[in-house]
Design a protein around this motif. Structure first.
Motif, short mmCIF file in Angstrom:
data_model
loop_
_atom_site.label_atom_id
_atom_site.label_comp_id
_atom_site.label_asym_id
_atom_site.label_seq_id
_atom_site.Cartn_x
_atom_site.Cartn_y
_atom_site.Cartn_z
N ALA A 1 27.62 36.86 36.83
CA ALA A 1 26.81 37.68 35.93
C ALA A 1 26.34 36.82 34.76
CB ALA A 1 27.62 38.86 35.40
N ARG B 1 28.97 34.22 33.59
CA ARG B 1 30.30 34.42 34.18
C ARG B 1 30.28 34.04 35.66
NH1 ARG B 1 31.60 40.02 33.36
NH2 ARG B 1 30.49 40.43 35.29
N GLY C 1 39.79 38.59 34.03
CA GLY C 1 39.38 39.40 35.17
C GLY C 1 39.00 38.60 36.40
N SER D 1 40.56 45.11 36.07
CA SER D 1 39.77 44.92 37.28
C SER D 1 39.33 43.45 37.41
CB SER D 1 38.53 45.82 37.26
OG SER D 1 37.71 45.49 36.17
N ARG E 1 36.54 40.66 38.40
CA ARG E 1 35.08 40.48 38.45
C ARG E 1 34.78 39.67 39.70
NH1 ARG E 1 37.29 42.96 34.38
NH2 ARG E 1 35.89 43.40 32.66
N TRP E 2 34.13 40.27 40.70
CA TRP E 2 33.92 39.63 41.98
C TRP E 2 32.60 38.87 42.06
CZ3 TRP E 2 37.88 39.06 45.05
CH2 TRP E 2 38.93 39.97 44.98
N TRP E 3 31.62 39.18 41.23
CA TRP E 3 30.30 38.58 41.36
C TRP E 3 29.87 37.89 40.06
CZ3 TRP E 3 29.71 38.23 46.18
CH2 TRP E 3 30.18 39.22 47.02
N THR F 1 43.19 33.59 39.23
CA THR F 1 42.45 34.84 39.46
C THR F 1 43.37 36.04 39.32
OG1 THR F 1 40.90 33.73 40.94
CG2 THR F 1 41.07 36.12 41.14
N SER G 1 34.14 32.68 31.94
CA SER G 1 32.92 33.06 31.23
C SER G 1 32.65 32.04 30.14
CB SER G 1 33.10 34.45 30.62
OG SER G 1 31.97 34.81 29.88
N ALA H 1 37.60 35.64 36.50
CA ALA H 1 36.36 34.89 36.32
C ALA H 1 36.46 34.02 35.07
CB ALA H 1 35.17 35.84 36.19
N ASP I 1 41.33 46.28 30.54
CA ASP I 1 40.68 46.52 31.82
C ASP I 1 41.24 45.52 32.83
OD1 ASP I 1 39.00 46.98 33.93
OD2 ASP I 1 37.26 46.01 33.01
N PRO J 1 32.96 33.97 39.05
CA PRO J 1 34.29 34.33 39.54
C PRO J 1 35.03 33.10 40.07
CG PRO J 1 32.58 35.28 40.94
CD PRO J 1 31.89 34.58 39.82
#
Length: 159
Positions: free
Chosen positions: A89, A100, A51, A83, A85-87, A26, A55, A53, A81, A102
């Motif tokens: 998608a 995706r 990020g 950041s 990805r906490w959730w 992570t 995918s 996660a 980027d 996490p």
């Protein structure tokens, strides 16, 4: 019947190791990404870790052999980027679809399983030390050390 001690040991330490590796993945996936696309299927299938996660995606832009916007095989890139990805998608359009998840979710699940196995093993060990059956907590006072439990029939606790 109590599971073999090696099962608890494997779950305890395996859960910790898997959780630590997922936490490391992570953190490191915020610095770059790793992706793999298949070259033998249509629509093209890919897996990306980016990020924090993982995918899973399908590229629907063309058949194998056509000039499309992907490269079959493994690729790595530095992250623009950074950041996390906490959730979870998901998305789907005419060109591609993805799901995706996490990495913190399976890390948390492995830590919880490990903590539960650790706690159950500790409780069974404590019961055996105070003279109770590790399975049903029946008091073993007055019984021969090698005799089975008269309540549940489990084997004598090992010393």
């Amino acid at each position: 019947m109590r599971p073999h001690p090696r099962i608890f040991k494997t779950i305890k330490w395996g859960g910790v190791v898997i959780g630590v590796l997922l936490c490391a993945a992570t953190i490191s996936s915020a610095r770059g990404w790793v992706t793999w696309y298949s070259a033998s299927t249509y629509p093209n299938f890919g897996v990306t870790i980016f990020g924090g996660a993982v995918s899973i995606q399908q590229n629907k832009m063309g058949y194998v052999g056509e000039s499309v916007s992907f490269w079959p095989g493994w690729r790595t890139w530095p992250a623009g980027d950074r950041s996390i990805r906490w959730w979870p998608a998901c998305s789907s359009n005419t060109n591609e679809s993805f799901v995706r998840a996490p990495l913190w979710m399976p890390a948390l699940a492995s830590f919880i399983a490990s903590a539960l196995a650790w706690r159950l093993d500790t409780l069974a060990t404590r019961r055996a030390r105070v003279g109770k059956c590790p399975k049903c907590s029946y008091p073993r006072a007055g019984l021969a050390p090698s005799s089975p439990c008269p309540e549940c029939g489990s084997a004598a606790p090992s010393a």
